[in-house]
Motif scaffolding. Structure first.
Motif, PDB file in Angstrom:
ATOM      1  N   ARG A  83       0.839  -1.195   0.000  1.00  0.00           N
ATOM      2  CA  ARG A  83       0.000   0.000   0.000  1.00  0.00           C
ATOM      3  C   ARG A  83       0.869   1.238   0.000  1.00  0.00           C
ATOM      4  O   ARG A  83       1.882   1.309   0.689  1.00  0.00           O
ATOM      5  N   TYR A  86       1.310   5.316   0.758  1.00  0.00           N
ATOM      6  CA  TYR A  86       0.848   6.372   1.652  1.00  0.00           C
ATOM      7  C   TYR A  86       1.623   7.646   1.342  1.00  0.00           C
ATOM      8  O   TYR A  86       2.636   7.616   0.653  1.00  0.00           O
ATOM      9  N   ASP A 109      -6.155   6.285  -6.355  1.00  0.00           N
ATOM     10  CA  ASP A 109      -6.002   5.154  -5.443  1.00  0.00           C
ATOM     11  C   ASP A 109      -6.619   5.506  -4.099  1.00  0.00           C
ATOM     12  O   ASP A 109      -6.001   6.202  -3.294  1.00  0.00           O
ATOM     13  N   ARG A 160      -6.876   3.970  -1.510  1.00  0.00           N
ATOM     14  CA  ARG A 160      -6.171   3.449  -0.334  1.00  0.00           C
ATOM     15  C   ARG A 160      -5.151   4.446   0.197  1.00  0.00           C
ATOM     16  O   ARG A 160      -4.669   4.320   1.316  1.00  0.00           O
ATOM     17  N   SER A 161      -4.784   5.436  -0.630  1.00  0.00           N
ATOM     18  CA  SER A 161      -3.740   6.374  -0.246  1.00  0.00           C
ATOM     19  C   SER A 161      -4.211   7.268   0.896  1.00  0.00           C
ATOM     20  O   SER A 161      -5.314   7.784   0.892  1.00  0.00           O
TER      21      SER A 161
END
Length: 291
Positions: free
Chosen positions: A89, A91, A117, A119-120
């Motif tokens: 993942r 970040y 994205d 998930r960022s």
């Protein structure tokens, strides 16, 4: 004169590499990374037609119980290829010295990637869980600077031609001390150049909150084996990989590097500009002209 050689040292044992990485991180934690120096770079990135600085955050990759803090021009593509598989993942983390009023997500490229994205996000650590092994990879400061110069000379700027159009690389002008009120004397205007130009000591100063800071700082010369020791899942793909990645580059960069000659005066300008890097990563020796 200074010769630019992206040379790599011999591999030592995994235990030694982890110990060296831990000791380098401990020295880094104690070294001075002046906020005023970082803010100079931050101010430079605000000069590209934006209302806010575009260099306030760094990209992090979490995988296999480790967190990699990106350091541009120091084997990033190689490290990402090792850790960027299923379950990884991305970040984004604000720099320690970033202006509190600036958006922690301000970098335009990061914003675009994050928008694609979901998930960022900013990464923090749960105090109840074992902290991840936060690490980064650094390289010889002078080589990092030279790599940034070569990239700046070869990158297109909005379709208006390339810096490689210059018949002779103006390294001395690139390295010269800035005039009053300006950033480093770069004869270019694309924002990527500013990001590449910033010292590594500031580029990696974005450890996730609550994670205990950088626990390992590996040298590019032996990064593949060090990462294999830290993240066993990466062990099958590291052997020899860092050598391949470090030798990679566009034909333009290889051509310019082959003909690049750095005067002693330009070398001293670079060493002065990179003084924080040389203080924080003291195991890298300065070029003879700077000693």
């Amino acid at each position: 004169m200074v010769t630019i050689c992206l040379c790599l040292a011999g591999v030592v044992g995994a235990t030694d590499l982890l110990r060296e990485g831990r000791e380098r991180a401990e020295r880094y934690a104690r070294c001075d990374r002046p906020r005023a120096e970082y803010r100079k770079y931050e101010a430079m990135t605000a000069g590209f037609g934006r209302s806010a600085p575009s260099w306030t955050a760094q990209k992090l990759l979490s995988a296999g119980g480790a967190v990699y803090v990106k350091n541009q021009k120091s084997g990033t593509h190689f490290v990402e290829s090792l850790l960027g598989g299923p379950g990884a993942r991305w970040y984004y983390q604000k720099f320690r010295n970033a202006d509190p009023a600036a958006a922690w997500f301000a970098n335009a490229r990061f914003e675009r990637e994050a928008s694609r994205d979901p998930r960022s996000a900013a990464l923090g650590c749960d105090a109840r869980a074992p902290p991840p092994a936060v690490f980064t990879v650094v390289r010889d400061p002078f080589e990092s600077f030279a790599s940034a110069f070569l990239e700046a000379m070869c990158v297109e700027r909005d379709g208006r031609g390339t810096f490689a159009g210059n018949r002779k690389p103006e390294f001395a002008a690139f390295a010269a001390p800035p005039r009053s009120g300006e950033g480093p004397s770069m004869t270019m205007s694309h924002d990527n150049a500013t990001r590449l130009f910033e010292q590594q000591a500031h580029r990696v100063d974005a450890a996730p909150p609550g994670c205990g800071g950088l626990r390992f700082i590996f040298a590019l010369e032996t990064a593949g084996d060090a990462i294999a020791a830290l993240v066993p899942a990466a062990a099958n793909t590291t052997r020899g990989g860092v050598r391949h990645a470090s030798a990679r580059g566009s034909p333009c960069k290889r051509r310019l590097q082959a003909g690049l000659v750095v005067s002693d005066a330009a070398a001293r300008d670079v060493c002065d500009l990179l003084r924080t890097d040389y203080a924080c990563f003291a195991d890298y020796a300065k070029p003879p002209a700077c000693r």
